[in-house]
Design a protein around this motif. Sequence first.
Motif, PDB file in Angstrom:
ATOM      1  N   LEU A 120      34.073 -11.825 -35.259  1.00 35.46           N
ATOM      2  CA  LEU A 120      33.182 -10.666 -35.375  1.00 35.46           C
ATOM      3  C   LEU A 120      33.861  -9.394 -34.879  1.00 35.46           C
ATOM      4  CD1 LEU A 120      29.792 -12.259 -34.235  1.00 35.46           C
ATOM      5  CD2 LEU A 120      30.514 -11.669 -36.562  1.00 35.46           C
ATOM      6  N   GLU A 121      34.609  -9.522 -33.783  1.00 35.35           N
ATOM      7  CA  GLU A 121      35.333  -8.356 -33.257  1.00 35.35           C
ATOM      8  C   GLU A 121      36.415  -7.905 -34.236  1.00 35.35           C
ATOM      9  OE1 GLU A 121      38.268  -7.489 -29.528  1.00 35.35           O
ATOM     10  OE2 GLU A 121      36.513  -8.738 -29.157  1.00 35.35           O
ATOM     11  N   ALA A 122      37.100  -8.845 -34.855  1.00 35.45           N
ATOM     12  CA  ALA A 122      38.140  -8.497 -35.829  1.00 35.45           C
ATOM     13  C   ALA A 122      37.533  -7.816 -37.049  1.00 35.45           C
ATOM     14  CB  ALA A 122      38.906  -9.750 -36.248  1.00 35.45           C
ATOM     15  N   THR A 149      36.643  -2.744 -39.968  1.00 30.69           N
ATOM     16  CA  THR A 149      35.752  -1.707 -40.501  1.00 30.69           C
ATOM     17  C   THR A 149      36.090  -0.347 -39.909  1.00 30.69           C
ATOM     18  OG1 THR A 149      34.009  -3.374 -40.734  1.00 30.69           O
ATOM     19  CG2 THR A 149      33.329  -1.086 -40.814  1.00 30.69           C
ATOM     20  N   ASP A 150      36.321  -0.319 -38.590  1.00 30.93           N
ATOM     21  CA  ASP A 150      36.697   0.942 -37.945  1.00 30.93           C
ATOM     22  C   ASP A 150      38.029   1.451 -38.476  1.00 30.93           C
ATOM     23  OD1 ASP A 150      34.404   0.871 -36.453  1.00 30.93           O
ATOM     24  OD2 ASP A 150      35.369   0.049 -34.649  1.00 30.93           O
ATOM     25  N   ALA A 151      38.968   0.557 -38.675  1.00 33.58           N
ATOM     26  CA  ALA A 151      40.282   0.962 -39.196  1.00 33.58           C
ATOM     27  C   ALA A 151      40.147   1.523 -40.611  1.00 33.58           C
ATOM     28  CB  ALA A 151      41.238  -0.230 -39.182  1.00 33.58           C
ATOM     29  N   GLN A 181      40.149   6.327 -44.152  1.00 30.95           N
ATOM     30  CA  GLN A 181      39.491   7.261 -45.068  1.00 30.95           C
ATOM     31  C   GLN A 181      39.474   8.674 -44.500  1.00 30.95           C
ATOM     32  OE1 GLN A 181      35.648   5.572 -45.837  1.00 30.95           O
ATOM     33  NE2 GLN A 181      36.440   3.998 -47.216  1.00 30.95           N
ATOM     34  N   VAL A 182      39.227   8.805 -43.196  1.00 27.57           N
ATOM     35  CA  VAL A 182      39.246  10.127 -42.561  1.00 27.57           C
ATOM     36  C   VAL A 182      40.653  10.726 -42.652  1.00 27.57           C
ATOM     37  CG1 VAL A 182      39.076  11.307 -40.328  1.00 27.57           C
ATOM     38  CG2 VAL A 182      37.290   9.713 -41.029  1.00 27.57           C
ATOM     39  N   SER A 183      41.657   9.910 -42.437  1.00 26.18           N
ATOM     40  CA  SER A 183      43.040  10.394 -42.516  1.00 26.18           C
ATOM     41  C   SER A 183      43.355  10.896 -43.921  1.00 26.18           C
ATOM     42  CB  SER A 183      44.017   9.284 -42.130  1.00 26.18           C
ATOM     43  OG  SER A 183      43.803   8.886 -40.801  1.00 26.18           O
ATOM     44  N   TYR A 184      42.912  10.165 -44.930  1.00 28.02           N
ATOM     45  CA  TYR A 184      43.144  10.607 -46.309  1.00 28.02           C
ATOM     46  C   TYR A 184      42.438  11.936 -46.577  1.00 28.02           C
ATOM     47  CZ  TYR A 184      45.429   6.315 -47.847  1.00 28.02           C
ATOM     48  OH  TYR A 184      46.304   5.283 -48.018  1.00 28.02           O
ATOM     49  N   ARG A 185      41.229  12.094 -46.057  1.00 26.61           N
ATOM     50  CA  ARG A 185      40.508  13.362 -46.248  1.00 26.61           C
ATOM     51  C   ARG A 185      41.241  14.518 -45.575  1.00 26.61           C
ATOM     52  NH1 ARG A 185      35.102  10.547 -44.801  1.00 26.61           N
ATOM     53  NH2 ARG A 185      34.568   9.585 -46.779  1.00 26.61           N
ATOM     54  N   VAL A 186      41.768  14.283 -44.367  1.00 28.43           N
ATOM     55  CA  VAL A 186      42.521  15.316 -43.655  1.00 28.43           C
ATOM     56  C   VAL A 186      43.765  15.698 -44.457  1.00 28.43           C
ATOM     57  CG1 VAL A 186      43.927  15.756 -41.596  1.00 28.43           C
ATOM     58  CG2 VAL A 186      41.660  14.731 -41.367  1.00 28.43           C
ATOM     59  N   ILE A 187      44.441  14.722 -45.019  1.00 28.60           N
ATOM     60  CA  ILE A 187      45.633  14.996 -45.826  1.00 28.60           C
ATOM     61  C   ILE A 187      45.260  15.809 -47.062  1.00 28.60           C
ATOM     62  CG2 ILE A 187      47.383  13.908 -47.290  1.00 28.60           C
ATOM     63  CD1 ILE A 187      47.478  11.649 -45.181  1.00 28.60           C
ATOM     64  N   GLU A 188      44.146  15.458 -47.704  1.00 28.73           N
ATOM     65  CA  GLU A 188      43.707  16.213 -48.883  1.00 28.73           C
ATOM     66  C   GLU A 188      43.401  17.657 -48.529  1.00 28.73           C
ATOM     67  OE1 GLU A 188      40.396  14.152 -50.541  1.00 28.73           O
ATOM     68  OE2 GLU A 188      41.598  12.459 -51.228  1.00 28.73           O
ATOM     69  N   VAL A 189      42.697  17.873 -47.403  1.00 29.86           N
ATOM     70  CA  VAL A 189      42.358  19.233 -46.971  1.00 29.86           C
ATOM     71  C   VAL A 189      43.638  20.001 -46.640  1.00 29.86           C
ATOM     72  CG1 VAL A 189      41.262  20.561 -45.126  1.00 29.86           C
ATOM     73  CG2 VAL A 189      40.036  18.661 -46.201  1.00 29.86           C
ATOM     74  N   ALA A 190      44.581  19.373 -45.969  1.00 26.69           N
ATOM     75  CA  ALA A 190      45.844  20.036 -45.632  1.00 26.69           C
ATOM     76  C   ALA A 190      46.611  20.407 -46.901  1.00 26.69           C
ATOM     77  CB  ALA A 190      46.684  19.131 -44.741  1.00 26.69           C
TER      78      ALA A 190
END
Length: 116
Positions: free
Chosen positions: A68-70, A75-77, A82-91
Amino acid sequence: MIFGIPAEQLVPVANFIGLGFLGLLAIFGLKYGGKTATPAERQVEVAGALVDNSAVKALAAAIEGYTLEAIAHRTDAEKQRQVSYRVIEVANRAVDEIAELRHEIGDLAKEVARGK
């Protein structure tokens, strides 16, 4: 044709002979293979007999908790990715807009120079 018999009629006979041979091998394997246990096998049998039910339940609970922890970590990873990809797109968009502004400033500088 083999010995005057068509090959299509010999296939079931060959299958029967092969199955009979495999059956004999299985019988000999069961009869003579299970009698002698190596010291390592005896040790595993004793260790298996010493494990109680509560230890198995505790191990299963620990494995389930880890699983369950894994899953939560995965999910968090995924969210972080996805957040990293959005930041790259904005940059990338910001870089494109800065390049466009530089081009426009260059065009305006040319117009000012022509106007003088």
